[in-house]
Design an enzyme around this catalytic site. Structure first.
Site, PDB file in Angstrom:
ATOM      1  N   ILE A  19     -22.871-151.967  22.570  1.00 22.04           N
ATOM      2  CA  ILE A  19     -23.652-150.780  22.432  1.00 22.04           C
ATOM      3  C   ILE A  19     -23.900-150.183  21.020  1.00 22.04           C
ATOM      4  CG2 ILE A  19     -23.296-148.321  23.372  1.00 22.04           C
ATOM      5  CD1 ILE A  19     -23.370-150.407  25.390  1.00 22.04           C
ATOM      6  N   ARG A  42     -14.770-151.158  30.980  1.00 23.17           N
ATOM      7  CA  ARG A  42     -14.000-150.765  29.919  1.00 23.17           C
ATOM      8  C   ARG A  42     -14.752-150.340  28.745  1.00 23.17           C
ATOM      9  NH1 ARG A  42     -10.972-149.958  33.706  1.00 23.17           N
ATOM     10  NH2 ARG A  42      -9.135-150.974  34.131  1.00 23.17           N
ATOM     11  N   GLU A  96      -5.587-146.978  -1.197  1.00 21.44           N
ATOM     12  CA  GLU A  96      -5.896-145.584  -0.814  1.00 21.44           C
ATOM     13  C   GLU A  96      -4.807-144.724  -1.437  1.00 21.44           C
ATOM     14  OE1 GLU A  96      -8.356-144.747   1.206  1.00 21.44           O
ATOM     15  OE2 GLU A  96      -9.048-146.799   1.526  1.00 21.44           O
ATOM     16  N   SER A 117      -5.087-145.502  19.419  1.00 20.52           N
ATOM     17  CA  SER A 117      -5.299-144.992  20.926  1.00 20.52           C
ATOM     18  C   SER A 117      -5.738-146.305  21.856  1.00 20.52           C
ATOM     19  CB  SER A 117      -6.722-144.226  20.983  1.00 20.52           C
ATOM     20  OG  SER A 117      -6.382-142.985  20.019  1.00 20.52           O
ATOM     21  N   PRO A 118      -4.941-147.012  22.447  1.00 19.89           N
ATOM     22  CA  PRO A 118      -4.853-148.182  22.962  1.00 19.89           C
ATOM     23  C   PRO A 118      -5.703-148.092  24.287  1.00 19.89           C
ATOM     24  CG  PRO A 118      -2.688-147.124  23.183  1.00 19.89           C
ATOM     25  CD  PRO A 118      -3.252-146.458  22.283  1.00 19.89           C
ATOM     26  N   GLY A 119      -5.863-146.750  24.965  1.00 11.61           N
ATOM     27  CA  GLY A 119      -6.617-146.647  26.042  1.00 11.61           C
ATOM     28  C   GLY A 119      -7.966-147.037  25.771  1.00 11.61           C
ATOM     29  N   GLU A 123      -7.765-149.935  17.081  1.00 10.83           N
ATOM     30  CA  GLU A 123      -7.299-149.700  15.764  1.00 10.83           C
ATOM     31  C   GLU A 123      -5.794-149.665  15.647  1.00 10.83           C
ATOM     32  OE1 GLU A 123      -7.529-146.430  12.123  1.00 10.83           O
ATOM     33  OE2 GLU A 123      -7.806-145.731  14.700  1.00 10.83           O
ATOM     34  N   GLU A 142     -17.317-141.942  -2.199  1.00  8.43           N
ATOM     35  CA  GLU A 142     -18.169-140.944  -2.762  1.00  8.43           C
ATOM     36  C   GLU A 142     -18.708-139.952  -1.547  1.00  8.43           C
ATOM     37  OE1 GLU A 142     -22.348-143.260  -1.456  1.00  8.43           O
ATOM     38  OE2 GLU A 142     -21.664-143.503  -3.300  1.00  8.43           O
ATOM     39  N   GLU A 144     -16.267-138.572   0.319  1.00 10.95           N
ATOM     40  CA  GLU A 144     -14.785-137.865   0.556  1.00 10.95           C
ATOM     41  C   GLU A 144     -14.558-136.729  -0.410  1.00 10.95           C
ATOM     42  OE1 GLU A 144     -11.242-140.760   2.190  1.00 10.95           O
ATOM     43  OE2 GLU A 144     -11.743-141.033  -0.040  1.00 10.95           O
TER      44      GLU A 144
END
Length: 186
Positions: A19, A42, A96, A117-119, A123, A142, A144
């Site tokens: 998509i 899904r 980071e 967010s496994p639904g 990630e 740049e 942030e």
């Protein structure tokens, strides 16, 4: 009792429709076969993963405050960022921490890894404890705009109550820190 669900309860992918492909995420819609033979869709967000750092400096936790557009509000969070392709999460965590706060860690110790967010998303976030910090130069991306602070556990808990801290990774880090202070272990 088995800890594993039967294999026939797995959802089998029949087709995938891309998509959207962005800089950070991709979105796809999968048509899947359900265990009863019916089909369903899904919506899945693909993300390369991220690393976050519970950085402790003189019994304070380093945090950054920044505006988060999806929530349209400022948030106080632990330093974190997206994994580059093929990057080791501990390397990302060190990068980071330095980019966002200017600090380097003498040691990084894994605390946990979890799906955010496994639904709907794949990630996986890797959370590390950083100790033995030395200061350096802040060098955010740049796009942030961050304010760095060092807060006490009491402040962090109050910020959770006030929803100034409301993201899962930072809440998890605060509770891990509290456990660490109580027991000396993570």
């Amino acid at each position: 009792m088995s800890n594993q669900l039967p294999d026939q309860w797995q959802e089998r992918t029949l087709s995938t429709e891309p998509i959207f492909q962005g800089k950070v995420i991709t979105l796809q819609v999968d048509t899947i076969a359900l265990p009863d033979g019916k089909t369903a869709t899904r919506e899945i967000v693909r993300h390369p993963g991220a690393a976050a750092v519970l950085a402790l400096l003189d019994d304070r936790m380093l945090v950054v405050e920044q505006y988060r557009k999806p929530m349209d509000k400022f948030q106080i969070e632990i330093p974190a960022g997206k994994l580059d392709a093929g990057e080791d999460p501990i390397v990302c965590a060190a990068r980071e921490l330095e980019e966002e706060t200017g600090y380097k860690a003498e040691s990084l110790k894994p605390i946990s890894a979890f799906y955010t967010s496994p639904g709907f998303a794949d990630e996986k976030l890797y959370l590390y404890l950083a100790e033995g910090l030395t200061s350096g130069q802040v060098n955010p991306d740049e796009d942030e705009y961050l304010r760095v602070d060092a807060i006490t556990l009491e402040q962090a808990l109050a910020y959770i109550e006030e929803e100034r801290i409301s993201d899962a990774k930072t809440i998890m880090a605060v509770y891990a820190w509290r456990l660490y202070k109580l027991t000396g272990e993570l």
